[in-house]
Design a protein around this motif. Structure first.
Motif, mmCIF file in Angstrom:
data_model
loop_
_atom_site.group_PDB
_atom_site.id
_atom_site.type_symbol
_atom_site.label_atom_id
_atom_site.label_comp_id
_atom_site.label_asym_id
_atom_site.label_seq_id
_atom_site.Cartn_x
_atom_site.Cartn_y
_atom_site.Cartn_z
ATOM 1 N N LYS A 76 7.139 14.224 3.508
ATOM 2 C CA LYS A 76 7.121 12.916 2.860
ATOM 3 C C LYS A 76 8.353 12.096 3.229
ATOM 4 C CE LYS A 76 7.295 10.676 -1.597
ATOM 5 N NZ LYS A 76 7.377 10.856 -3.049
ATOM 6 N N ALA A 77 9.520 12.726 3.176
ATOM 7 C CA ALA A 77 10.760 12.013 3.485
ATOM 8 C C ALA A 77 10.758 11.497 4.914
ATOM 9 C CB ALA A 77 11.958 12.936 3.244
ATOM 10 N N ARG A 78 10.324 12.340 5.840
ATOM 11 C CA ARG A 78 10.310 11.928 7.240
ATOM 12 C C ARG A 78 9.253 10.863 7.503
ATOM 13 N NH1 ARG A 78 10.621 17.698 10.322
ATOM 14 N NH2 ARG A 78 9.806 16.433 12.041
ATOM 15 N N ALA A 79 8.101 10.959 6.845
ATOM 16 C CA ALA A 79 7.051 9.956 7.016
ATOM 17 C C ALA A 79 7.508 8.597 6.508
ATOM 18 C CB ALA A 79 5.779 10.392 6.293
ATOM 19 N N LEU A 80 8.141 8.572 5.329
ATOM 20 C CA LEU A 80 8.635 7.306 4.788
ATOM 21 C C LEU A 80 9.705 6.698 5.689
ATOM 22 C CD1 LEU A 80 8.812 8.214 0.990
ATOM 23 C CD2 LEU A 80 7.162 6.692 2.106
ATOM 24 N N ALA A 81 10.591 7.540 6.231
ATOM 25 C CA ALA A 81 11.632 7.032 7.129
ATOM 26 C C ALA A 81 11.034 6.474 8.416
ATOM 27 C CB ALA A 81 12.627 8.146 7.447
ATOM 28 N N ALA A 82 10.009 7.147 8.953
ATOM 29 C CA ALA A 82 9.367 6.655 10.165
ATOM 30 C C ALA A 82 8.660 5.322 9.906
ATOM 31 C CB ALA A 82 8.374 7.690 10.692
ATOM 32 N N LEU A 83 8.029 5.180 8.729
ATOM 33 C CA LEU A 83 7.393 3.901 8.388
ATOM 34 C C LEU A 83 8.431 2.796 8.235
ATOM 35 C CD1 LEU A 83 4.674 5.185 5.896
ATOM 36 C CD2 LEU A 83 4.245 4.016 8.073
ATOM 37 N N GLN A 84 9.582 3.109 7.687
ATOM 38 C CA GLN A 84 10.651 2.126 7.604
ATOM 39 C C GLN A 84 11.119 1.711 8.995
ATOM 40 O OE1 GLN A 84 13.477 4.160 5.139
ATOM 41 N NE2 GLN A 84 12.479 3.580 3.227
ATOM 42 N N THR A 85 11.152 2.669 9.909
ATOM 43 C CA THR A 85 11.572 2.383 11.280
ATOM 44 C C THR A 85 10.702 1.308 11.914
ATOM 45 O OG1 THR A 85 12.451 4.618 11.625
ATOM 46 C CG2 THR A 85 11.812 3.391 13.589
ATOM 47 N N VAL A 86 9.406 1.323 11.627
ATOM 48 C CA VAL A 86 8.493 0.350 12.231
ATOM 49 C C VAL A 86 8.216 -0.831 11.303
ATOM 50 C CG1 VAL A 86 7.432 2.103 13.690
ATOM 51 C CG2 VAL A 86 6.416 1.604 11.457
ATOM 52 N N GLY A 87 8.992 -0.948 10.230
ATOM 53 C CA GLY A 87 8.893 -2.112 9.355
ATOM 54 C C GLY A 87 7.789 -2.059 8.322
ATOM 55 N N LEU A 88 7.315 -0.852 7.971
ATOM 56 C CA LEU A 88 6.228 -0.720 6.994
ATOM 57 C C LEU A 88 6.622 0.151 5.813
ATOM 58 C CD1 LEU A 88 2.981 -0.316 9.140
ATOM 59 C CD2 LEU A 88 3.720 -2.311 7.850
ATOM 60 N N GLY A 89 7.902 0.198 5.505
ATOM 61 C CA GLY A 89 8.360 1.062 4.423
ATOM 62 C C GLY A 89 7.721 0.750 3.081
ATOM 63 N N GLU A 90 7.339 -0.515 2.853
ATOM 64 C CA GLU A 90 6.750 -0.888 1.569
ATOM 65 C C GLU A 90 5.227 -0.787 1.558
ATOM 66 O OE1 GLU A 90 8.188 -4.734 0.534
ATOM 67 O OE2 GLU A 90 10.280 -4.081 0.347
ATOM 68 N N ARG A 91 4.625 -0.401 2.687
ATOM 69 C CA ARG A 91 3.160 -0.325 2.757
ATOM 70 C C ARG A 91 2.682 1.122 2.853
ATOM 71 N NH1 ARG A 91 1.190 -5.394 4.195
ATOM 72 N NH2 ARG A 91 -0.722 -4.603 3.236
ATOM 73 N N TRP A 92 3.509 2.055 2.436
ATOM 74 C CA TRP A 92 3.208 3.474 2.627
ATOM 75 C C TRP A 92 1.962 3.936 1.893
ATOM 76 C CZ3 TRP A 92 3.296 6.764 -1.636
ATOM 77 C CH2 TRP A 92 3.900 6.249 -2.803
ATOM 78 N N GLN A 93 1.588 3.260 0.801
ATOM 79 C CA GLN A 93 0.418 3.658 0.011
ATOM 80 C C GLN A 93 -0.892 3.078 0.545
ATOM 81 O OE1 GLN A 93 2.084 2.270 -3.810
ATOM 82 N NE2 GLN A 93 1.616 4.314 -4.596
ATOM 83 N N HIS A 94 -0.826 2.130 1.452
ATOM 84 C CA HIS A 94 -2.021 1.409 1.885
ATOM 85 C C HIS A 94 -2.843 2.223 2.881
ATOM 86 C CE1 HIS A 94 -0.972 -2.707 0.260
ATOM 87 N NE2 HIS A 94 0.133 -2.012 0.058
ATOM 88 N N THR A 95 -4.161 2.135 2.766
ATOM 89 C CA THR A 95 -5.056 2.765 3.728
ATOM 90 C C THR A 95 -5.250 1.830 4.920
ATOM 91 O OG1 THR A 95 -7.021 1.813 2.681
ATOM 92 C CG2 THR A 95 -6.272 3.980 1.879
ATOM 93 N N PRO A 96 -5.768 2.324 6.045
ATOM 94 C CA PRO A 96 -5.953 1.462 7.216
ATOM 95 C C PRO A 96 -6.757 0.196 6.940
ATOM 96 C CG PRO A 96 -6.139 3.740 7.872
ATOM 97 C CD PRO A 96 -6.016 3.739 6.379
ATOM 98 N N SER A 97 -7.771 0.266 6.072
ATOM 99 C CA SER A 97 -8.584 -0.919 5.788
ATOM 100 C C SER A 97 -7.794 -2.005 5.070
ATOM 101 C CB SER A 97 -9.807 -0.541 4.948
ATOM 102 O OG SER A 97 -9.414 -0.058 3.668
ATOM 103 N N GLU A 98 -6.660 -1.647 4.487
ATOM 104 C CA GLU A 98 -5.803 -2.604 3.794
ATOM 105 C C GLU A 98 -4.673 -3.123 4.679
ATOM 106 O OE1 GLU A 98 -6.133 -0.835 -0.730
ATOM 107 O OE2 GLU A 98 -4.826 0.200 0.702
ATOM 108 N N LEU A 99 -4.699 -2.754 5.959
ATOM 109 C CA LEU A 99 -3.650 -3.148 6.897
ATOM 110 C C LEU A 99 -4.254 -3.933 8.052
ATOM 111 C CD1 LEU A 99 -1.766 0.275 7.107
ATOM 112 C CD2 LEU A 99 -1.056 -1.722 5.765
#
Length: 260
Positions: free
Chosen positions: A121-144
């Motif tokens: 979880k920690a590494r996934a959240l950090a990787a999402l922050q790296t690509v600018g999606l740290g606040e969208r971690w709960q969203h499914t693909p259809s919501e992106l």
């Protein structure tokens, strides 16, 4: 250091009475930290080469070493292991699980690697922050949006700290502005030392790379060094530290605010 060493790679397919020569004795070296674009018409051999470089397929003949490991002699289990340890994949169609959150999609390579839940979880959240999606971690693909889905795919490719990112038409399904955003992320990662190899039909996308290979009839017909784009996006701390180190550093603060 040379990351990719390919010598006389050939790949043939038999279709009925016809033999198709997809690759014809291709030899090349790619050093650690290079940014390489592979171009060519459909059927030219570029996708076949990418499949071999990504350990998704094996050559009919020739030698391939990835970070010194002899790939052409590996078993399917060994190929799966080297893919998980050394390579991150980015595809044109994103290949995300549709009913799964961004965070859970990014966690998938770590599940296969046997990483424990809290660290995943920690590494996934950090990787999402790296690509600018740290606040969208709960969203499914259809919501992106398409661009956001590709960012999730890049985060997934990064999360095991691979030595090599292989991107197959990563902007093929995106508009021009979003394509530039995606290429800027890849350029930033390359500027931090990650090796990036991408397949593209688009000259403006290939122009981001510092080396361009052109394929025709299963052979390299052009190998050109080019200036490439200097990355212009803000480099986040995670890119300097790497997703693993950043994730572990941020694990406690992130866990206090979210629930898996």
């Amino acid at each position: 250091m040379t990351l990719i060493e390919a010598r006389a790679l050939s790949k043939t397919y038999t279709m009925g009475n016809t033999t198709v020569h997809a690759l014809r004795e291709v030899s090349l070296d790619i050093a650690e930290g290079e940014f390489v674009a592979i171009m060519g018409a459909s059927g030219s051999g570029k996708s076949t080469l990418m499949n071999i470089l990504g350990c998704l397929d094996q050559p009919s003949s020739g030698q391939y070493r990835l970070a010194g490991e002899e790939v052409e002699t590996m078993t399917p289990e060994q190929l799966a292991s080297i893919r998980n340890r050394r390579i991150g994949f980015v595809f044109q169609q994103f290949n995300l699980l549709p009913r799964t959150s961004a965070q859970e999609n990014v966690e998938l390579p770590m599940v296969y690697a046997g990483v424990k839940s809290a660290e995943r979880k920690a590494r996934a959240l950090a990787a999402l922050q790296t690509v600018g999606l740290g606040e969208r971690w709960q969203h499914t693909p259809s919501e992106l949006s398409g661009g956001q889905q590709q960012r999730v795919a890049i985060a997934r490719a990064l999360v095991n700290n691979p030595q090599l990112i292989l991107a197959d038409e990563p902007t093929g399904a995106l508009d021009t502005k979003t394509s530039e955003d995606i290429m800027r992320i890849l350029a930033d990662l390359n500027a931090r030392g990650m090796t990036v190899v991408l397949v593209t039909h688009e000259a403006d996308i290939a122009a981001w790379a510092r080396r361009r290979l052109v394929f025709r009839d299963g052979q390299i017909v052009e190998d050109v060094r080019q200036p490439g784009h200097a990355p212009t996006a803000t480099v986040r701390p995670e890119l300097v530290e790497g997703p693993v180190e950043a994730g572990l550093r941020q694990a406690q603060p992130e866990r206090t605010g979210v629930t898996p």
